[in-house]
Scaffold this motif. Structure first.
Motif, PDB file in Angstrom:
ATOM      1  N   ASN A   1     -34.014  99.471  67.920  1.00  0.00           N
ATOM      2  CA  ASN A   1     -34.162  98.015  67.972  1.00  0.00           C
ATOM      3  C   ASN A   1     -33.051  97.382  67.170  1.00  0.00           C
ATOM      4  OD1 ASN A   1     -35.047  97.401  65.103  1.00  0.00           O
ATOM      5  ND2 ASN A   1     -36.529  98.943  65.684  1.00  0.00           N
ATOM      6  N   ILE A   2     -32.979  96.060  67.237  1.00  0.00           N
ATOM      7  CA  ILE A   2     -31.871  95.347  66.604  1.00  0.00           C
ATOM      8  C   ILE A   2     -32.337  94.622  65.347  1.00  0.00           C
ATOM      9  CG2 ILE A   2     -32.038  93.101  67.737  1.00  0.00           C
ATOM     10  CD1 ILE A   2     -28.898  95.384  67.283  1.00  0.00           C
ATOM     11  N   VAL A   3     -33.559  94.904  64.906  1.00  0.00           N
ATOM     12  CA  VAL A   3     -34.071  94.235  63.708  1.00  0.00           C
ATOM     13  C   VAL A   3     -33.333  94.725  62.464  1.00  0.00           C
ATOM     14  CG1 VAL A   3     -36.094  93.847  62.268  1.00  0.00           C
ATOM     15  CG2 VAL A   3     -36.329  93.907  64.758  1.00  0.00           C
ATOM     16  N   THR A   4     -33.209  96.035  62.340  1.00  0.00           N
ATOM     17  CA  THR A   4     -32.463  96.630  61.223  1.00  0.00           C
ATOM     18  C   THR A   4     -31.495  97.652  61.802  1.00  0.00           C
ATOM     19  OG1 THR A   4     -34.263  98.209  60.930  1.00  0.00           O
ATOM     20  CG2 THR A   4     -34.266  96.265  59.502  1.00  0.00           C
ATOM     21  N   PRO A   5     -30.382  97.177  62.339  1.00  0.00           N
ATOM     22  CA  PRO A   5     -29.450  98.085  63.012  1.00  0.00           C
ATOM     23  C   PRO A   5     -28.843  99.112  62.071  1.00  0.00           C
ATOM     24  CG  PRO A   5     -28.694  95.801  63.143  1.00  0.00           C
ATOM     25  CD  PRO A   5     -29.950  95.798  62.365  1.00  0.00           C
ATOM     26  N   LYS A   6     -28.628 100.290  62.643  1.00  0.00           N
ATOM     27  CA  LYS A   6     -28.077 101.381  61.865  1.00  0.00           C
ATOM     28  C   LYS A   6     -26.565 101.299  61.764  1.00  0.00           C
ATOM     29  CE  LYS A   6     -28.188 106.455  61.671  1.00  0.00           C
ATOM     30  NZ  LYS A   6     -28.732 107.679  62.316  1.00  0.00           N
ATOM     31  N   TYR A   7     -25.920 100.793  62.809  1.00  0.00           N
ATOM     32  CA  TYR A   7     -24.463 100.782  62.861  1.00  0.00           C
ATOM     33  C   TYR A   7     -23.927  99.346  62.904  1.00  0.00           C
ATOM     34  CZ  TYR A   7     -25.228 105.634  64.134  1.00  0.00           C
ATOM     35  OH  TYR A   7     -25.636 106.935  64.137  1.00  0.00           O
ATOM     36  N   TRP A   8     -22.826  99.142  62.182  1.00  0.00           N
ATOM     37  CA  TRP A   8     -22.211  97.818  62.079  1.00  0.00           C
ATOM     38  C   TRP A   8     -20.712  97.898  62.273  1.00  0.00           C
ATOM     39  CZ3 TRP A   8     -25.002  93.344  61.278  1.00  0.00           C
ATOM     40  CH2 TRP A   8     -26.339  93.491  60.889  1.00  0.00           C
ATOM     41  N   GLY A   9     -20.150  96.847  62.860  1.00  0.00           N
ATOM     42  CA  GLY A   9     -18.717  96.706  62.908  1.00  0.00           C
ATOM     43  C   GLY A   9     -18.210  96.045  61.641  1.00  0.00           C
ATOM     44  N   GLN A  10     -16.904  95.849  61.586  1.00  0.00           N
ATOM     45  CA  GLN A  10     -16.291  95.288  60.374  1.00  0.00           C
ATOM     46  C   GLN A  10     -16.281  93.764  60.376  1.00  0.00           C
ATOM     47  OE1 GLN A  10     -14.597  96.201  62.983  1.00  0.00           O
ATOM     48  NE2 GLN A  10     -13.118  94.549  63.287  1.00  0.00           N
ATOM     49  N   GLY A  11     -16.561  93.179  61.516  1.00  0.00           N
ATOM     50  CA  GLY A  11     -16.633  91.722  61.606  1.00  0.00           C
ATOM     51  C   GLY A  11     -15.358  91.085  62.116  1.00  0.00           C
ATOM     52  N   THR A  12     -15.510  89.941  62.752  1.00  0.00           N
ATOM     53  CA  THR A  12     -14.374  89.158  63.217  1.00  0.00           C
ATOM     54  C   THR A  12     -14.642  87.685  62.907  1.00  0.00           C
ATOM     55  OG1 THR A  12     -12.917  88.705  65.115  1.00  0.00           O
ATOM     56  CG2 THR A  12     -15.268  88.873  65.586  1.00  0.00           C
ATOM     57  N   GLN A  13     -13.630  86.999  62.401  1.00  0.00           N
ATOM     58  CA  GLN A  13     -13.805  85.619  61.949  1.00  0.00           C
ATOM     59  C   GLN A  13     -13.728  84.645  63.123  1.00  0.00           C
ATOM     60  OE1 GLN A  13     -14.245  84.273  58.631  1.00  0.00           O
ATOM     61  NE2 GLN A  13     -14.632  82.402  59.825  1.00  0.00           N
ATOM     62  N   VAL A  14     -14.686  83.752  63.168  1.00  0.00           N
ATOM     63  CA  VAL A  14     -14.667  82.637  64.122  1.00  0.00           C
ATOM     64  C   VAL A  14     -14.700  81.347  63.309  1.00  0.00           C
ATOM     65  CG1 VAL A  14     -15.915  81.419  65.934  1.00  0.00           C
ATOM     66  CG2 VAL A  14     -15.777  83.913  65.973  1.00  0.00           C
ATOM     67  N   THR A  15     -13.703  80.508  63.520  1.00  0.00           N
ATOM     68  CA  THR A  15     -13.623  79.226  62.826  1.00  0.00           C
ATOM     69  C   THR A  15     -13.575  78.105  63.857  1.00  0.00           C
ATOM     70  OG1 THR A  15     -12.426  80.228  60.977  1.00  0.00           O
ATOM     71  CG2 THR A  15     -12.359  77.830  61.167  1.00  0.00           C
ATOM     72  N   VAL A  16     -14.492  77.162  63.739  1.00  0.00           N
ATOM     73  CA  VAL A  16     -14.560  76.036  64.667  1.00  0.00           C
ATOM     74  C   VAL A  16     -14.265  74.771  63.887  1.00  0.00           C
ATOM     75  CG1 VAL A  16     -15.939  74.821  66.375  1.00  0.00           C
ATOM     76  CG2 VAL A  16     -16.319  77.267  65.980  1.00  0.00           C
ATOM     77  N   SER A  17     -13.190  74.104  64.254  1.00  0.00           N
ATOM     78  CA  SER A  17     -12.810  72.874  63.564  1.00  0.00           C
ATOM     79  C   SER A  17     -13.340  71.662  64.316  1.00  0.00           C
ATOM     80  CB  SER A  17     -11.298  72.793  63.425  1.00  0.00           C
ATOM     81  OG  SER A  17     -10.685  72.803  64.698  1.00  0.00           O
ATOM     82  N   SER A  18     -13.616  70.615  63.569  1.00  0.00           N
ATOM     83  CA  SER A  18     -14.179  69.404  64.184  1.00  0.00           C
ATOM     84  C   SER A  18     -13.088  68.448  64.610  1.00  0.00           C
ATOM     85  CB  SER A  18     -15.116  68.710  63.199  1.00  0.00           C
ATOM     86  OG  SER A  18     -14.426  68.424  62.007  1.00  0.00           O
TER      87      SER A  18
END
Length: 119
Positions: A102-119
């Motif tokens: 399940n995705i409640v407590t995932p075992k594997y994670w990526g390193q992340g990617t930044q998303v920035t939304v400007s107004s």
């Protein structure tokens, strides 16, 4: 063992669209539940979207429902997050995650990617 690598982040303006990708290594990817989480500055990590192994079940956080779509291509070992009508409050580091059950407590994670939304 599964390794996850996100891509597709960047800086966009409010109202724009962006698609994140998560490439997974390992032969067991197709049987995993996959998901996306995000962490904004000064806040905890929160669930964004999840998808089961067959793509028959998807889940979304209320804040992104109707704007974001999660999908997967098991032949390419890739999961996607299509984001539309982006808002400044969507600004965060987005993480791909996977788990055999399940995705409640995932075992594997990526390193992340930044998303920035400007107004």
């Amino acid at each position: 063992q599964v390794q996850l690598v996100e891509s597709g982040g960047g800086t966009v303006q409010a109202g724009d669209s962006l698609r994140l990708s998560c490439a997974a290594s390992g032969r067991t990817f197709s049987s995993y539940t996959m998901g996306w989480f995000r962490q904004a500055p000064g806040k905890g990590r929160e669930f964004v979207a999840g998808i089961d192994w067959s793509s028959s079940v998807t889940q979304y956080a209320e804040s992104v429902k109707g704007r974001f779509t999660i999908s997967r291509d098991n032949a390419k070992n890739t999961v996607y997050l299509q984001m539309t009508s982006l808002k400044p409050e969507d600004t965060a580091v987005y993480y791909c995650a996977g788990d055999p059950y399940n995705i409640v407590t995932p075992k594997y994670w990526g390193q992340g990617t930044q998303v920035t939304v400007s107004s």
